[in-house]
Design a protein around this motif. Structure first.
Motif, PDB file in Angstrom:
ATOM      1  N   ASN A   1       0.829  -1.197   0.000  1.00  0.00           N
ATOM      2  CA  ASN A   1       0.000   0.000   0.000  1.00  0.00           C
ATOM      3  C   ASN A   1       0.865   1.249   0.000  1.00  0.00           C
ATOM      4  OD1 ASN A   1      -3.185  -0.165   0.502  1.00  0.00           O
ATOM      5  ND2 ASN A   1      -2.208  -2.041   1.223  1.00  0.00           N
ATOM      6  N   SER A   2       1.950   1.225   0.787  1.00  0.00           N
ATOM      7  CA  SER A   2       2.835   2.384   0.860  1.00  0.00           C
ATOM      8  C   SER A   2       3.468   2.670  -0.487  1.00  0.00           C
ATOM      9  CB  SER A   2       3.921   2.121   1.913  1.00  0.00           C
ATOM     10  OG  SER A   2       4.841   3.163   1.937  1.00  0.00           O
ATOM     11  N   THR A   3       3.997   1.640  -1.124  1.00  0.00           N
ATOM     12  CA  THR A   3       4.656   1.808  -2.402  1.00  0.00           C
ATOM     13  C   THR A   3       3.690   2.241  -3.485  1.00  0.00           C
ATOM     14  OG1 THR A   3       6.260   0.105  -1.798  1.00  0.00           O
ATOM     15  CG2 THR A   3       6.098   0.647  -4.126  1.00  0.00           C
ATOM     16  N   ALA A   4       2.445   1.752  -3.418  1.00  0.00           N
ATOM     17  CA  ALA A   4       1.467   2.074  -4.456  1.00  0.00           C
ATOM     18  C   ALA A   4       1.136   3.551  -4.496  1.00  0.00           C
ATOM     19  CB  ALA A   4       0.184   1.270  -4.225  1.00  0.00           C
ATOM     20  N   ASN A   5       1.420   4.267  -3.401  1.00  0.00           N
ATOM     21  CA  ASN A   5       1.090   5.685  -3.345  1.00  0.00           C
ATOM     22  C   ASN A   5       2.253   6.581  -3.757  1.00  0.00           C
ATOM     23  OD1 ASN A   5      -1.723   6.023  -2.116  1.00  0.00           O
ATOM     24  ND2 ASN A   5      -0.787   4.446  -0.850  1.00  0.00           N
ATOM     25  N   HIS A   6       3.307   5.983  -4.296  1.00  0.00           N
ATOM     26  CA  HIS A   6       4.481   6.765  -4.677  1.00  0.00           C
ATOM     27  C   HIS A   6       4.961   6.308  -6.042  1.00  0.00           C
ATOM     28  CE1 HIS A   6       8.118   9.134  -4.070  1.00  0.00           C
ATOM     29  NE2 HIS A   6       8.797   8.106  -4.551  1.00  0.00           N
ATOM     30  N   THR A   7       5.019   7.210  -6.979  1.00  0.00           N
ATOM     31  CA  THR A   7       5.510   6.898  -8.310  1.00  0.00           C
ATOM     32  C   THR A   7       7.008   7.152  -8.354  1.00  0.00           C
ATOM     33  OG1 THR A   7       3.400   7.559  -9.297  1.00  0.00           O
ATOM     34  CG2 THR A   7       5.305   7.410 -10.759  1.00  0.00           C
ATOM     35  N   PHE A   8       7.784   6.121  -8.587  1.00  0.00           N
ATOM     36  CA  PHE A   8       9.228   6.261  -8.568  1.00  0.00           C
ATOM     37  C   PHE A   8       9.706   7.005  -9.806  1.00  0.00           C
ATOM     38  CE2 PHE A   8       8.312   2.805  -5.720  1.00  0.00           C
ATOM     39  CZ  PHE A   8       9.132   3.103  -4.643  1.00  0.00           C
ATOM     40  N   ARG A   9      10.629   7.941  -9.589  1.00  0.00           N
ATOM     41  CA  ARG A   9      11.092   8.818 -10.654  1.00  0.00           C
ATOM     42  C   ARG A   9      12.613   8.882 -10.661  1.00  0.00           C
ATOM     43  NH1 ARG A   9       7.599  13.456  -8.120  1.00  0.00           N
ATOM     44  NH2 ARG A   9       8.391  12.268  -6.367  1.00  0.00           N
ATOM     45  N   PRO A  10      13.217   9.131 -11.808  1.00  0.00           N
ATOM     46  CA  PRO A  10      14.682   9.233 -11.875  1.00  0.00           C
ATOM     47  C   PRO A  10      15.181  10.488 -11.179  1.00  0.00           C
ATOM     48  CG  PRO A  10      13.691   9.847 -13.971  1.00  0.00           C
ATOM     49  CD  PRO A  10      12.584   9.305 -13.118  1.00  0.00           C
ATOM     50  N   ALA A  11      16.471  10.497 -10.876  1.00  0.00           N
ATOM     51  CA  ALA A  11      17.085  11.677 -10.254  1.00  0.00           C
ATOM     52  C   ALA A  11      16.942  12.885 -11.170  1.00  0.00           C
ATOM     53  CB  ALA A  11      18.556  11.404  -9.961  1.00  0.00           C
ATOM     54  N   LYS A  12      16.922  14.060 -10.569  1.00  0.00           N
ATOM     55  CA  LYS A  12      16.685  15.272 -11.341  1.00  0.00           C
ATOM     56  C   LYS A  12      17.491  16.423 -10.758  1.00  0.00           C
ATOM     57  CE  LYS A  12      12.808  18.204 -12.876  1.00  0.00           C
ATOM     58  NZ  LYS A  12      11.336  18.326 -12.856  1.00  0.00           N
ATOM     59  N   VAL A  13      18.144  17.204 -11.625  1.00  0.00           N
ATOM     60  CA  VAL A  13      18.877  18.383 -11.194  1.00  0.00           C
ATOM     61  C   VAL A  13      17.894  19.517 -10.914  1.00  0.00           C
ATOM     62  CG1 VAL A  13      20.510  20.171 -11.919  1.00  0.00           C
ATOM     63  CG2 VAL A  13      20.955  17.782 -12.495  1.00  0.00           C
ATOM     64  N   GLY A  14      18.061  20.190  -9.773  1.00  0.00           N
ATOM     65  CA  GLY A  14      17.212  21.341  -9.464  1.00  0.00           C
ATOM     66  C   GLY A  14      15.820  20.972  -9.010  1.00  0.00           C
ATOM     67  N   SER A  15      15.717  20.181  -7.956  1.00  0.00           N
ATOM     68  CA  SER A  15      14.407  19.708  -7.514  1.00  0.00           C
ATOM     69  C   SER A  15      14.403  19.507  -6.005  1.00  0.00           C
ATOM     70  CB  SER A  15      14.068  18.378  -8.217  1.00  0.00           C
ATOM     71  OG  SER A  15      12.894  17.799  -7.705  1.00  0.00           O
ATOM     72  N   CYS A  16      13.211  19.496  -5.424  1.00  0.00           N
ATOM     73  CA  CYS A  16      13.057  19.164  -4.010  1.00  0.00           C
ATOM     74  C   CYS A  16      11.643  18.656  -3.780  1.00  0.00           C
ATOM     75  CB  CYS A  16      13.330  20.379  -3.118  1.00  0.00           C
ATOM     76  SG  CYS A  16      13.326  19.980  -1.346  1.00  0.00           S
ATOM     77  N   GLN A  17      11.536  17.559  -3.054  1.00  0.00           N
ATOM     78  CA  GLN A  17      10.234  17.002  -2.695  1.00  0.00           C
ATOM     79  C   GLN A  17       9.808  17.610  -1.361  1.00  0.00           C
ATOM     80  OE1 GLN A  17       8.993  14.908  -5.191  1.00  0.00           O
ATOM     81  NE2 GLN A  17      10.916  15.684  -6.037  1.00  0.00           N
ATOM     82  N   CYS A  18       8.745  18.391  -1.379  1.00  0.00           N
ATOM     83  CA  CYS A  18       8.337  19.165  -0.208  1.00  0.00           C
ATOM     84  C   CYS A  18       7.039  18.609   0.383  1.00  0.00           C
ATOM     85  CB  CYS A  18       8.158  20.629  -0.620  1.00  0.00           C
ATOM     86  SG  CYS A  18       8.377  21.786   0.734  1.00  0.00           S
ATOM     87  N   ILE A  19       7.004  18.468   1.694  1.00  0.00           N
ATOM     88  CA  ILE A  19       5.847  17.855   2.352  1.00  0.00           C
ATOM     89  C   ILE A  19       4.765  18.897   2.604  1.00  0.00           C
ATOM     90  CG2 ILE A  19       5.060  16.357   4.224  1.00  0.00           C
ATOM     91  CD1 ILE A  19       7.963  15.591   4.722  1.00  0.00           C
ATOM     92  N   TYR A  20       3.968  19.143   1.569  1.00  0.00           N
ATOM     93  CA  TYR A  20       2.773  19.962   1.716  1.00  0.00           C
ATOM     94  C   TYR A  20       1.806  19.598   0.605  1.00  0.00           C
ATOM     95  CZ  TYR A  20       4.321  23.176  -2.053  1.00  0.00           C
ATOM     96  OH  TYR A  20       4.719  23.725  -3.252  1.00  0.00           O
ATOM     97  N   TYR A  21       0.525  19.818   0.846  1.00  0.00           N
ATOM     98  CA  TYR A  21      -0.491  19.454  -0.132  1.00  0.00           C
ATOM     99  C   TYR A  21      -0.694  20.587  -1.133  1.00  0.00           C
ATOM    100  CZ  TYR A  21      -4.843  18.029  -2.319  1.00  0.00           C
ATOM    101  OH  TYR A  21      -5.799  17.683  -3.244  1.00  0.00           O
ATOM    102  N   SER A  22      -0.620  20.234  -2.397  1.00  0.00           N
ATOM    103  CA  SER A  22      -0.891  21.183  -3.469  1.00  0.00           C
ATOM    104  C   SER A  22      -2.057  20.655  -4.292  1.00  0.00           C
ATOM    105  CB  SER A  22       0.340  21.350  -4.364  1.00  0.00           C
ATOM    106  OG  SER A  22      -0.020  21.959  -5.596  1.00  0.00           O
ATOM    107  N   SER A  23      -3.076  21.488  -4.485  1.00  0.00           N
ATOM    108  CA  SER A  23      -4.227  21.058  -5.281  1.00  0.00           C
ATOM    109  C   SER A  23      -3.823  20.866  -6.735  1.00  0.00           C
ATOM    110  CB  SER A  23      -5.365  22.080  -5.187  1.00  0.00           C
ATOM    111  OG  SER A  23      -4.920  23.370  -5.572  1.00  0.00           O
TER     112      SER A  23
END
Length: 276
Positions: free
Chosen positions: A49-71
């Motif tokens: 269930n945990s994995t199903a909610n995350h789409t794995f993506r390749p590394a990327k220059v100039g990025s950050c995964q931020c913990i907030y909800y965006s519509s």
């Protein structure tokens, strides 16, 4: 008959993926459950269930995964990333009228961060300025070929909850710095939250909350979305030690895979985790 069986199969797969609650983290089970709603007798199902909610993506220059909800992204972890630059600019834009009341002066900072928003709130402008200062402080001199000013364009989806705008500057600065330095960010490893503030010691991550439950909720989101690290402000260390996560962090029945809260005080610390 084949059509009917296919439909039933599709519905069953969707049900197993979706679960309930935040990101499908509540697993339906009659077994005893931990504080995260994960069945301690169903680790494999919880991981699925945990994995199903995350789409794995390749590394990327100039990025950050931020913990907030965006519509815009309809996700509790939103990607802030660079869309252009670094580009040489001859003159920095003038600060808005009365800017001295809500954001620090540019000083000798050579970095210009820009977003596509035509109208920026005072909080938006503060986040861009404090992120500029954080990057300038860490890098020092402007890169060769990018003087007198260096501009980076960013995509910063607006938080659905306006209160969370105060807690995304560390994500903006991380995306900008890794773009400037050409550093690849592991978008499947680390999620971040925390604002930035100017102190006598320099730019630091500022406190998010003195309520343990608020920090637990952020950590829960990162865990359910399959991240290995959740970066939180070191200023919240005392509050963090009162959270359920801190109490259970070494309990294999509470977490069915490796997961850590990373306490950071500086932008350098955040970038270190983001690029692991």
């Amino acid at each position: 008959m084949r059509v009917l069986l296919a439909a039933v199969s599709t519905c069953a797969a969707y049900y197993l993926r979706s679960g309930s609650g935040i990101g499908g983290d509540d697993v339906n089970s009659t077994a005893t459950t931990g504080a995260l709603g994960v069945s301690v007798n169903s680790s494999a199902m919880a991981a699925a269930n945990s994995t199903a909610n995350h789409t794995f993506r390749p590394a990327k220059v100039g990025s950050c995964q931020c913990i907030y909800y965006s519509s815009y992204e309809k996700s509790k972890v939103t990607e802030v990333f660079a869309t252009g630059g670094p580009t040489t600019v001859q003159e920095a834009p003038k600060d808005p009228e009365n800017a001295q009341f809500y954001m620090p002066p540019r000083g000798d900072c050579w970095l210009i961060l820009n977003t596509a928003l035509k109208t920026k709130s005072e909080k938006d402008q503060y986040n861009l300025r404090i992120s500029e200062l954080a990057v300038c402080e860490m890098v020092g001199f402007a890169p060769s070929g990018c003087k007198p000013f260096c501009q980076i364009d960013l995509r910063v989806p607006l938080p659905y909850n306006n209160d969370e705008v105060d807690d995304i500057a560390s994500c903006i600065a991380t995306a900008a710095l890794t773009k400037l330095k050409g550093m690849e960010v592991n978008r499947d490893s680390t999620a971040v939250f925390g604002g930035l503030v100017k102190t006598k010691a320099g730019i630091r991550l500022k406190s998010y909350s003195d309520v343990p439950g608020h920090i637990d909720e952020k950590l829960k989101t990162a865990y359910v979305q399959s991240y290995k690290y959740a970066v939180i402000p070191k200023a919240d260390e005392a509050t963090y030690k009162k959270t359920k996560h801190y109490e259970k962090k070494d309990d294999p029945l509470y977490y069915d895979r490796e997961f850590h809260a990373a306490l950071c005080d500086t932008l350098g610390c955040v970038v270190d985790y983001a690029t692991r």
